[in-house]
Design a protein around this motif. Structure first.
Motif, PDB file in Angstrom:
ATOM      1  N   ARG A 208     134.573  84.010  61.237  1.00  0.00           N
ATOM      2  CA  ARG A 208     134.027  85.120  61.014  1.00  0.00           C
ATOM      3  C   ARG A 208     133.169  85.690  61.999  1.00  0.00           C
ATOM      4  NH1 ARG A 208     134.294  89.131  62.867  1.00  0.00           N
ATOM      5  NH2 ARG A 208     134.571  91.226  62.028  1.00  0.00           N
ATOM      6  N   ILE A 211     133.751  85.541  65.596  1.00  0.00           N
ATOM      7  CA  ILE A 211     133.462  86.463  66.537  1.00  0.00           C
ATOM      8  C   ILE A 211     133.637  88.306  66.073  1.00  0.00           C
ATOM      9  CG2 ILE A 211     136.016  88.208  65.492  1.00  0.00           C
ATOM     10  CD1 ILE A 211     137.911  85.505  64.939  1.00  0.00           C
ATOM     11  N   GLU A 215     132.313  90.075  69.457  1.00  0.00           N
ATOM     12  CA  GLU A 215     132.772  91.790  69.473  1.00  0.00           C
ATOM     13  C   GLU A 215     131.081  92.579  70.355  1.00  0.00           C
ATOM     14  OE1 GLU A 215     133.947  92.538  65.327  1.00  0.00           O
ATOM     15  OE2 GLU A 215     136.143  91.943  65.642  1.00  0.00           O
TER      16      GLU A 215
END
Length: 253
Positions: A208, A211, A215
């Motif tokens: 996470r 990611i 982003e």
């Protein structure tokens, strides 16, 4: 000016900033950020003033706490917004963050945050629209500029006047801190801001974390679009966030 990298511990950095015994007192230009960010900066400035340094604070006329109880030169400039506008945008932003905690960079940066940050980014344009103030700053021969980078304005001021810069950063949106400061931040060990992960992350949290950084690279250019437009206008050349952050001389994290 080529950026310098300071890898010593924070106490050493603060000592170097505050020391007056090894050099004559200097002239420091301060470009603060309002709100809670002001209080940490204010305590350092009070120590500098006590040690004989000349401090000049450049601040917008519209503010919550800036310049209060500080014995130094204050230079103000008009803004395109009122205190009521500022209160309303901040309340909208904080209420939204409280009700809907950010789970993605998009939800953090591209919703309620946009209006509030576009407003505080705009004050840098107001600063440089004040030609009398700009001329004063040009003629004042400051030794360095001290600022919080949240609103980007200190970064623009440092580059425009080609001044060595000292940055007091509590945390910076997006990935520009690591890139500009060339600060190692391995994703397996250093959680991204706002995720709330511990330093010992499990595999799912590490994925996470990766990611979230991806982003940031997608959405942060849109989030900082207004600030970079203003920087390009002021500097009269296209600039990137990396151009601004990498100009910094000393980071106090």
């Amino acid at each position: 000016m080529a950026s310098a990298i300071l890898t010593g511990p924070l106490p050493l950095c603060v000592c170097l900033l505050l020391t007056s015994g090894f050099a004559e007192a200097g002239r420091l230009l301060v470009v603060p950020v309002d709100g809670s960010h002001w209080f940490a900066m204010q305590s350092i400035m009070e120590k500098l003033i006590l040690r004989g340094h000349e401090v000049v604070v450049v601040m917008p006329e519209v503010s919550w706490q800036l310049g209060k109880s500080l014995n130094c030169t204050i230079k103000t400039y008009k803004t395109s917004y009122t205190l009521e506008n500022l209160d309303r945008e901040l309340l909208f932003f904080t209420d939204d963050r409280w009700e809907t905690p950010a789970k993605t960079v998009y939800s953090l940066l591209m919703t309620s945050a946009t209006g509030f940050f576009d407003m505080i980014f705009s004050k840098c344009r107001s600063l440089f629209n004040d030609q009398k103030l700009v001329e004063y700053l040009k003629e004042s021969s400051f030794d360095a500029v001290f600022f919080d980078p949240l609103d980007m304005c200190g970064l623009i001021v440092a580059k425009y006047f080609s001044l060595p810069s000292v940055v007091l950063a509590r945390g910076i949106f997006c990935h520009y801190l690591e890139e500009g400061a060339q600060c190692p931040s391995p994703l397996s060990y250093v959680p991204r801001n706002f995720l709330g992960f511990p330093d010992a992350m499990n595999f799912k949290e590490r994925v996470r974390n990766q990611i979230f950084l991806l982003e940031e690279r997608i959405f942060c250019p849109y989030f900082l679009k207004k600030a970079l437009e203003i920087a390009s206008e002021v500097l009269e050349t296209p600039v990137t966030a990396y151009d601004l952050f990498s100009h910094t001389s000393i980071w106090l994290l």
